[in-house]
Design an enzyme around this catalytic site. Structure first.
Site, PDB file in Angstrom:
ATOM      1  N   GLU A 110      -3.871  18.879 -16.240  1.00  0.00           N
ATOM      2  CA  GLU A 110      -3.883  17.429 -16.448  1.00  0.00           C
ATOM      3  C   GLU A 110      -2.748  17.015 -17.363  1.00  0.00           C
ATOM      4  O   GLU A 110      -2.500  17.656 -18.381  1.00  0.00           O
ATOM      5  CB  GLU A 110      -5.224  17.028 -17.069  1.00  0.00           C
ATOM      6  CG  GLU A 110      -5.775  15.730 -16.547  1.00  0.00           C
ATOM      7  CD  GLU A 110      -6.174  15.825 -15.074  1.00  0.00           C
ATOM      8  OE1 GLU A 110      -5.447  15.241 -14.254  1.00  0.00           O
ATOM      9  OE2 GLU A 110      -7.180  16.468 -14.761  1.00  0.00           O
ATOM     10  N   HIS A 111      -2.062  15.936 -16.989  1.00  0.00           N
ATOM     11  CA  HIS A 111      -0.902  15.419 -17.733  1.00  0.00           C
ATOM     12  C   HIS A 111       0.195  16.486 -17.800  1.00  0.00           C
ATOM     13  O   HIS A 111       0.989  16.520 -18.728  1.00  0.00           O
ATOM     14  CB  HIS A 111      -1.294  14.944 -19.144  1.00  0.00           C
ATOM     15  CG  HIS A 111      -2.040  13.638 -19.135  1.00  0.00           C
ATOM     16  ND1 HIS A 111      -1.424  12.436 -19.356  1.00  0.00           N
ATOM     17  CD2 HIS A 111      -3.338  13.348 -18.871  1.00  0.00           C
ATOM     18  CE1 HIS A 111      -2.331  11.451 -19.284  1.00  0.00           C
ATOM     19  NE2 HIS A 111      -3.505  11.986 -18.977  1.00  0.00           N
ATOM     20  N   LEU A 149     -10.174   9.299  -8.269  1.00  0.00           N
ATOM     21  CA  LEU A 149     -10.024  10.128  -7.067  1.00  0.00           C
ATOM     22  C   LEU A 149      -8.749   9.777  -6.311  1.00  0.00           C
ATOM     23  O   LEU A 149      -8.542  10.204  -5.179  1.00  0.00           O
ATOM     24  CB  LEU A 149     -11.242   9.955  -6.153  1.00  0.00           C
ATOM     25  CG  LEU A 149     -12.583  10.299  -6.802  1.00  0.00           C
ATOM     26  CD1 LEU A 149     -13.733  10.066  -5.841  1.00  0.00           C
ATOM     27  CD2 LEU A 149     -12.595  11.745  -7.279  1.00  0.00           C
ATOM     28  N   SER A 150      -7.915   8.983  -6.942  1.00  0.00           N
ATOM     29  CA  SER A 150      -6.624   8.598  -6.383  1.00  0.00           C
ATOM     30  C   SER A 150      -6.728   7.887  -5.028  1.00  0.00           C
ATOM     31  O   SER A 150      -6.102   8.285  -4.048  1.00  0.00           O
ATOM     32  CB  SER A 150      -5.658   9.778  -6.306  1.00  0.00           C
ATOM     33  OG  SER A 150      -4.344   9.252  -6.397  1.00  0.00           O
ATOM     34  N   SER A 151      -7.490   6.828  -5.023  1.00  0.00           N
ATOM     35  CA  SER A 151      -7.495   5.958  -3.843  1.00  0.00           C
ATOM     36  C   SER A 151      -6.089   5.415  -3.602  1.00  0.00           C
ATOM     37  O   SER A 151      -5.710   5.143  -2.470  1.00  0.00           O
ATOM     38  CB  SER A 151      -8.487   4.814  -4.032  1.00  0.00           C
ATOM     39  OG  SER A 151      -8.071   3.937  -5.057  1.00  0.00           O
ATOM     40  N   GLU A 194       4.625   3.878  -6.294  1.00  0.00           N
ATOM     41  CA  GLU A 194       3.685   3.675  -7.404  1.00  0.00           C
ATOM     42  C   GLU A 194       4.438   3.408  -8.716  1.00  0.00           C
ATOM     43  O   GLU A 194       4.043   2.557  -9.500  1.00  0.00           O
ATOM     44  CB  GLU A 194       2.776   4.910  -7.525  1.00  0.00           C
ATOM     45  CG  GLU A 194       1.649   4.696  -8.497  1.00  0.00           C
ATOM     46  CD  GLU A 194       0.294   5.209  -8.014  1.00  0.00           C
ATOM     47  OE1 GLU A 194       0.168   5.652  -6.862  1.00  0.00           O
ATOM     48  OE2 GLU A 194      -0.645   5.147  -8.816  1.00  0.00           O
ATOM     49  N   ASP A 226      -0.743  13.450  -7.252  1.00  0.00           N
ATOM     50  CA  ASP A 226      -1.726  12.832  -6.363  1.00  0.00           C
ATOM     51  C   ASP A 226      -1.235  12.837  -4.917  1.00  0.00           C
ATOM     52  O   ASP A 226      -1.972  13.174  -3.989  1.00  0.00           O
ATOM     53  CB  ASP A 226      -1.999  11.385  -6.786  1.00  0.00           C
ATOM     54  CG  ASP A 226      -2.555  11.295  -8.198  1.00  0.00           C
ATOM     55  OD1 ASP A 226      -2.871  12.344  -8.778  1.00  0.00           O
ATOM     56  OD2 ASP A 226      -2.667  10.156  -8.706  1.00  0.00           O
TER      57      ASP A 226
HETATM   58  P1  ADP Z   1      -7.307   5.372  -8.329  1.00  0.00           P
HETATM   59  O1  ADP Z   1      -6.040   5.758  -7.645  1.00  0.00           O
HETATM   60  O2  ADP Z   1      -7.700   6.341  -9.380  1.00  0.00           O
HETATM   61  O3  ADP Z   1      -8.417   5.086  -7.386  1.00  0.00           O
HETATM   62  P2  ADP Z   1      -5.631   3.203  -9.117  1.00  0.00           P
HETATM   63  O4  ADP Z   1      -5.794   2.102 -10.105  1.00  0.00           O
HETATM   64  O5  ADP Z   1      -4.463   4.088  -9.245  1.00  0.00           O
HETATM   65  O6  ADP Z   1      -7.007   4.020  -9.101  1.00  0.00           O
HETATM   66  O7  ADP Z   1      -5.567   2.596  -7.653  1.00  0.00           O
HETATM   67  C1  ADP Z   1      -6.550   1.664  -7.227  1.00  0.00           C
HETATM   68  C2  ADP Z   1      -5.848   0.533  -6.509  1.00  0.00           C
HETATM   69  O8  ADP Z   1      -5.302   1.007  -5.269  1.00  0.00           O
HETATM   70  C3  ADP Z   1      -6.786  -0.597  -6.131  1.00  0.00           C
HETATM   71  O9  ADP Z   1      -6.954  -1.504  -7.194  1.00  0.00           O
HETATM   72  C4  ADP Z   1      -6.000  -1.216  -4.969  1.00  0.00           C
HETATM   73  O10 ADP Z   1      -4.970  -2.053  -5.469  1.00  0.00           O
HETATM   74  C5  ADP Z   1      -5.375   0.005  -4.294  1.00  0.00           C
HETATM   75  N1  ADP Z   1      -6.276   0.453  -3.232  1.00  0.00           N
HETATM   76  C6  ADP Z   1      -7.140   1.484  -3.269  1.00  0.00           C
HETATM   77  N2  ADP Z   1      -7.843   1.587  -2.122  1.00  0.00           N
HETATM   78  C7  ADP Z   1      -7.423   0.563  -1.331  1.00  0.00           C
HETATM   79  C8  ADP Z   1      -7.766   0.100  -0.021  1.00  0.00           C
HETATM   80  N3  ADP Z   1      -8.689   0.698   0.722  1.00  0.00           N
HETATM   81  N4  ADP Z   1      -7.110  -0.990   0.444  1.00  0.00           N
HETATM   82  C9  ADP Z   1      -6.171  -1.583  -0.290  1.00  0.00           C
HETATM   83  N5  ADP Z   1      -5.802  -1.206  -1.522  1.00  0.00           N
HETATM   84  C10 ADP Z   1      -6.422  -0.150  -2.048  1.00  0.00           C
HETATM   85 MG    MG Z   2      -4.181   6.045  -8.672  1.00  0.00          MG
END
Ligand code: ADP
Ligand code: MG
Length: 385
Positions: free
Chosen positions: A35-36, A128-130, A163, A175
């Protein structure tokens, strides 16, 4: 076709009135250890998880880009000619940031517009890096539709560039690498200096163990500032130690670091140096002794993040200590810190008891009820259809 793919196709058709040309998907990730370390040119060991973002996409005849997400209302439109990294914001900055980063590499006027519709079961903001799942699904789709022929490593850099430059988050390459390069029951040993990656068998299924994610559902307001200030400390530490990055240092350099650095910078540096070593130790243990042997490295990693890097929170500390007391083989916070999730390595037969016990401990402490769920190492980004 899985439910997610059927929904993705239906959602695209509902938004744009025609069928998509194809469907692509990319997973979220969990970092097992390291991490980091990524922005310090070090080692990380993430997995791609069994939660994915799909993007249905269709090439257009004009130069318009249109993006929709089932997680947000409305369609965001822009022209390829007017893509400006400084004027993209909100969720659309992720997909359109990727389009911007990719379009820079192509000859002017060579690309067509695209309609994109995102749907996802990766929870956002849970560590979880959405964000990488969105970036990598879109990058893979555009790479195919625009026939750019970029490698997965190049696509990871594109996601990171989007990003960093467009969203404005100073994150490393971990990620995107996990999301693009993951394999079932394998972790990805990532060398963030050479950008070399190696798929390492986890052997979780054979050993009857698995990972639980404990999403604390907390996010602290100083998360962004905290991340940036940790990066600065690492840069300061490297400069004072006379190296380009902390990767150049090993545990044998700690005594010298202790004399040259102020106390706080020393602890930040010690976290990175020891964490790099723990990643290598974890991979070596997996290869020689199997997954039940990696618990102590996870536990030590958490202590290092809590005491040296100071990025844990009371909720994350409780998630970890509770999992350990309930018999987890190892546990640590995961992700950038200041909230988000922890992971616990558990025997499959213990998973539900550990999950229930953690929920009970959170309730006793007066904390928000956590989401506790299993994840398994899964395939990286791919074209689905
Ligand atoms: P993490 O990556 O840990 O989940 P982040 O803050 O880095 O958190 O990213 C979350 C952001 O990514 C959301 O606020 C949104 O702007 C974008 N995001 C995530 N999932 C979606 C999705 N299914 N559709 C559109 N944007 C998304
Ligand atoms: Mg993220």
């Amino acid at each position: 076709m899985t439910e997610l793919l059927r929904q993705g196709t239906e959602y695209f058709t509902g938004e744009f009135g025609v069928a998509p040309d194809g469907l692509w998907s990319a997973p979220g990730r969990v970092n097992v250890i390291g991490e980091h370390t990524d922005y310090n040119d070090g080692f990380a060991f993430p997995i791609a998880i069994d939660k994915r973002t799909t993007v249905a996409a269709r090439a257009r005849e004009d130069r318009m880009l249109r993006v929709a997400s089932s997680a947000f209302p409305g369609v965001v439109e822009t022209s390829l000619d007017g893509l400006d990294p400084d004027s993209l914001n909100g969720w659309a900055a992720y997909p359109l940031g990727v389009a911007w980063a990719m379009s820079r590499t192509a000859p002017a006027g060579a690309l067509t517009g695209v309609d994109l519709a995102l749907s996802s079961d990766v929870p956002a903001g849970a560590g979880l890096s959405s964000s990488a799942a969105v970036e990598c699904a879109v990058a893979l789709a555009l790479n195919d539709l625009w026939q750019l022929g970029l490698s997965r490593q190049e696509l990871a850099r594109i996601g990171q560039l989007a990003e960093n430059r467009v969203v404005g988050a100073p994150t490393g390459i971990m990620d995107q690498s996990a999301s693009l390069l993951g394999e079932p029951d394998h972790g990805i040993l990532l060398d963030c200096q050479s950008l070399k990656t190696e798929s390492v068998a986890l052997g979780f299924a054979a050993a009857g163990v698995g990972l639980l994610v404990i999403d604390t559902r907390t996010s602290h307001s100083h998360a962004d500032g905290g991340y940036a200030s940790r990066r600065r400390s690492c840069e300061d530490g490297a400069r004072t130690m006379g190296v380009g990055s902390l990767r150049a240092l090993g545990t044998e350099d700690l005594p010298r670091a202790a004399t040259l650095l102020d106390g706080q910078t020393f602890r930040r540096v010690r976290h990175v140096i020891t964490e790099n070593q723990r990643v290598l130790d974890t991979v070596a243990a997996l290869r020689t002794a199997g997954p039940t042997a990696i618990g102590p490295f996870l536990n030590e990693s958490h202590v290092s993040m809590r005491d040296d890097f100071e990025i844990s929170t009371p909720e994350l500390d409780l998630a970890v200590s509770s999992a350990q007391e309930l018999g987890a083989l190892g546990a640590r916070m995961t992700g950038g810190g200041f909230g988000g999730a922890a992971i616990a390595l558990v025997r499959n037969g213990d998973a539900s008891r550990v999950a229930e016990g953690i929920a009970r401990d959170f309730s006793r402490a007066g904390f928000t009820a956590p989401h506790v769920f299993p994840v398994s190492a899964s395939a990286g980004a791919r074209r689905e259809q």
